[in-house]
Write a protein that holds these residues in place. Structure first.
Motif, PDB file in Angstrom:
ATOM      1  N   GLN A  49       0.847  -1.183   0.000  1.00 58.01           N
ATOM      2  CA  GLN A  49       0.000   0.000   0.000  1.00 58.01           C
ATOM      3  C   GLN A  49       0.879   1.227   0.000  1.00 58.01           C
ATOM      4  O   GLN A  49       1.610   1.486   0.966  1.00 58.01           O
ATOM      5  N   GLY A  50       0.831   1.948  -1.106  1.00 56.60           N
ATOM      6  CA  GLY A  50       1.564   3.193  -1.234  1.00 56.60           C
ATOM      7  C   GLY A  50       0.721   4.354  -0.752  1.00 56.60           C
ATOM      8  O   GLY A  50      -0.163   4.191   0.076  1.00 56.60           O
ATOM      9  N   PRO A  51       0.984   5.560  -1.268  1.00 59.86           N
ATOM     10  CA  PRO A  51       0.245   6.742  -0.816  1.00 59.86           C
ATOM     11  C   PRO A  51      -1.251   6.687  -1.102  1.00 59.86           C
ATOM     12  O   PRO A  51      -2.042   7.316  -0.409  1.00 59.86           O
ATOM     13  N   GLY A  52      -1.672   5.935  -2.116  1.00 62.24           N
ATOM     14  CA  GLY A  52      -3.082   5.857  -2.470  1.00 62.24           C
ATOM     15  C   GLY A  52      -3.858   4.960  -1.533  1.00 62.24           C
ATOM     16  O   GLY A  52      -3.293   4.308  -0.660  1.00 62.24           O
ATOM     17  N   PRO A  53      -5.178   4.909  -1.704  1.00 61.27           N
ATOM     18  CA  PRO A  53      -6.034   4.159  -0.794  1.00 61.27           C
ATOM     19  C   PRO A  53      -6.051   2.648  -1.043  1.00 61.27           C
ATOM     20  O   PRO A  53      -6.472   1.890  -0.164  1.00 61.27           O
ATOM     21  N   LEU A  66      15.351  -1.896  -6.993  1.00 57.75           N
ATOM     22  CA  LEU A  66      14.225  -1.143  -6.432  1.00 57.75           C
ATOM     23  C   LEU A  66      14.131   0.250  -7.035  1.00 57.75           C
ATOM     24  O   LEU A  66      15.151   0.886  -7.356  1.00 57.75           O
ATOM     25  N   LYS A  67      12.899   0.703  -7.171  1.00 58.53           N
ATOM     26  CA  LYS A  67      12.596   2.005  -7.742  1.00 58.53           C
ATOM     27  C   LYS A  67      11.830   2.837  -6.717  1.00 58.53           C
ATOM     28  O   LYS A  67      11.167   2.277  -5.829  1.00 58.53           O
ATOM     29  N   PRO A  68      11.871   4.151  -6.837  1.00 61.54           N
ATOM     30  CA  PRO A  68      11.101   4.984  -5.901  1.00 61.54           C
ATOM     31  C   PRO A  68       9.622   4.612  -5.866  1.00 61.54           C
ATOM     32  O   PRO A  68       8.990   4.703  -4.800  1.00 61.54           O
ATOM     33  N   GLU A  69       9.065   4.183  -6.972  1.00 57.96           N
ATOM     34  CA  GLU A  69       7.644   3.821  -7.000  1.00 57.96           C
ATOM     35  C   GLU A  69       7.342   2.517  -6.263  1.00 57.96           C
ATOM     36  O   GLU A  69       6.171   2.150  -6.106  1.00 57.96           O
ATOM     37  N   VAL A  84       4.111   0.309   2.183  1.00 59.08           N
ATOM     38  CA  VAL A  84       4.084  -0.662   3.278  1.00 59.08           C
ATOM     39  C   VAL A  84       3.726  -2.011   2.659  1.00 59.08           C
ATOM     40  O   VAL A  84       2.730  -2.112   1.936  1.00 59.08           O
ATOM     41  N   TYR A  85       4.532  -3.009   2.947  1.00 63.67           N
ATOM     42  CA  TYR A  85       4.359  -4.334   2.347  1.00 63.67           C
ATOM     43  C   TYR A  85       3.746  -5.290   3.370  1.00 63.67           C
ATOM     44  O   TYR A  85       4.162  -5.316   4.535  1.00 63.67           O
ATOM     45  N   TYR A  86       2.788  -6.062   2.904  1.00 63.59           N
ATOM     46  CA  TYR A  86       2.064  -7.014   3.738  1.00 63.59           C
ATOM     47  C   TYR A  86       2.057  -8.389   3.072  1.00 63.59           C
ATOM     48  O   TYR A  86       2.087  -8.503   1.843  1.00 63.59           O
ATOM     49  N   CYS A  87       1.970  -9.418   3.879  1.00 59.60           N
ATOM     50  CA  CYS A  87       1.719 -10.750   3.337  1.00 59.60           C
ATOM     51  C   CYS A  87       0.329 -11.201   3.790  1.00 59.60           C
ATOM     52  O   CYS A  87      -0.211 -10.721   4.800  1.00 59.60           O
ATOM     53  N   ASN A  88      -0.259 -12.101   3.038  1.00 58.48           N
ATOM     54  CA  ASN A  88      -1.552 -12.660   3.377  1.00 58.48           C
ATOM     55  C   ASN A  88      -1.833 -13.800   2.415  1.00 58.48           C
ATOM     56  O   ASN A  88      -1.081 -14.047   1.474  1.00 58.48           O
ATOM     57  N   THR A  90       5.498  -3.966   6.746  1.00 57.38           N
ATOM     58  CA  THR A  90       6.868  -3.481   6.885  1.00 57.38           C
ATOM     59  C   THR A  90       7.094  -2.394   5.842  1.00 57.38           C
ATOM     60  O   THR A  90       6.769  -2.566   4.666  1.00 57.38           O
ATOM     61  N   GLN A  91       7.624  -1.271   6.278  1.00 55.70           N
ATOM     62  CA  GLN A  91       7.792  -0.101   5.414  1.00 55.70           C
ATOM     63  C   GLN A  91       9.033  -0.263   4.543  1.00 55.70           C
ATOM     64  O   GLN A  91      10.130  -0.526   5.046  1.00 55.70           O
ATOM     65  N   VAL A  92       8.845  -0.055   3.268  1.00 59.59           N
ATOM     66  CA  VAL A  92       9.950  -0.002   2.312  1.00 59.59           C
ATOM     67  C   VAL A  92       9.977   1.393   1.709  1.00 59.59           C
ATOM     68  O   VAL A  92       8.964   1.855   1.159  1.00 59.59           O
ATOM     69  N   THR A  93      11.111   2.061   1.821  1.00 57.69           N
ATOM     70  CA  THR A  93      11.275   3.390   1.268  1.00 57.69           C
ATOM     71  C   THR A  93      12.469   3.378   0.333  1.00 57.69           C
ATOM     72  O   THR A  93      13.580   3.021   0.745  1.00 57.69           O
ATOM     73  N   VAL A  94      12.218   3.738  -0.916  1.00 55.81           N
ATOM     74  CA  VAL A  94      13.287   3.776  -1.917  1.00 55.81           C
ATOM     75  C   VAL A  94      13.525   5.235  -2.274  1.00 55.81           C
ATOM     76  O   VAL A  94      12.680   5.888  -2.886  1.00 55.81           O
ATOM     77  N   SER A  95      14.681   5.727  -1.866  1.00 56.96           N
ATOM     78  CA  SER A  95      14.967   7.141  -2.049  1.00 56.96           C
ATOM     79  C   SER A  95      16.469   7.370  -2.000  1.00 56.96           C
ATOM     80  O   SER A  95      17.188   6.681  -1.271  1.00 56.96           O
TER      81      SER A  95
END
Length: 116
Positions: free
Chosen positions: A39-43, A85-88, A92-96, A110-115
């Motif tokens: 889940q990125g910035p969008g809903p 990895l790319k900025p896009e 937040v990454y989830y498993c299910n 778990t938060q992944v930030t590419v910058s």
């Protein structure tokens, strides 16, 4: 209730790699397929990849060729190796379970930030 615990995220520069882990409190042998979502910035929470009990995998077009999903049934773990990895990919990454119609309660992610 099955618990999902994701880990391995962090801050990485573009082109870098991370390996995410998902600990599942259920015998993975009994689960048909597990997936990674983000889940990125969008809903919307976006499907990233999934792996079946027989090892068949499928990936979103946006990560195909860069990410690899795997599972360790003996230790009830699911992994996501993320390369190039790319900025896009920041999210937040989830498993299910996959498909989500069978979803467990979500973990904390778990938060992944590419910058740079």
């Amino acid at each position: 209730q099955v618990q999902l615990v994701e880990s391995g995220g962090g801050l990485v520069q573009p082109g870098g790699s991370l390996r995410l882990s998902c600990a599942v409190s259920e015998n993975l042998f009994s689960i048909y397929a597990m997936g990674w979502y983000r889940q990125g910035p969008g809903p919307q929470r976006e499907w990233v990849a999934h792996i079946t009990s027989t090892g068949d995998t499928n990936y979103a077009d946006s990560v195909n060729g860069r990410f690899t999903i795997s599972r360790d049934n003996a230790n009830n773990m699911v992994y996501l190796q993320m390369n190039s990895l790319k900025p896009e990919d920041t999210a937040v990454y989830y498993c299910n379970q996959w498909p989500l119609v069978r979803a467990y309660n979500w973990g904390q992610g778990t938060q992944v930030t590419v910058s740079s």
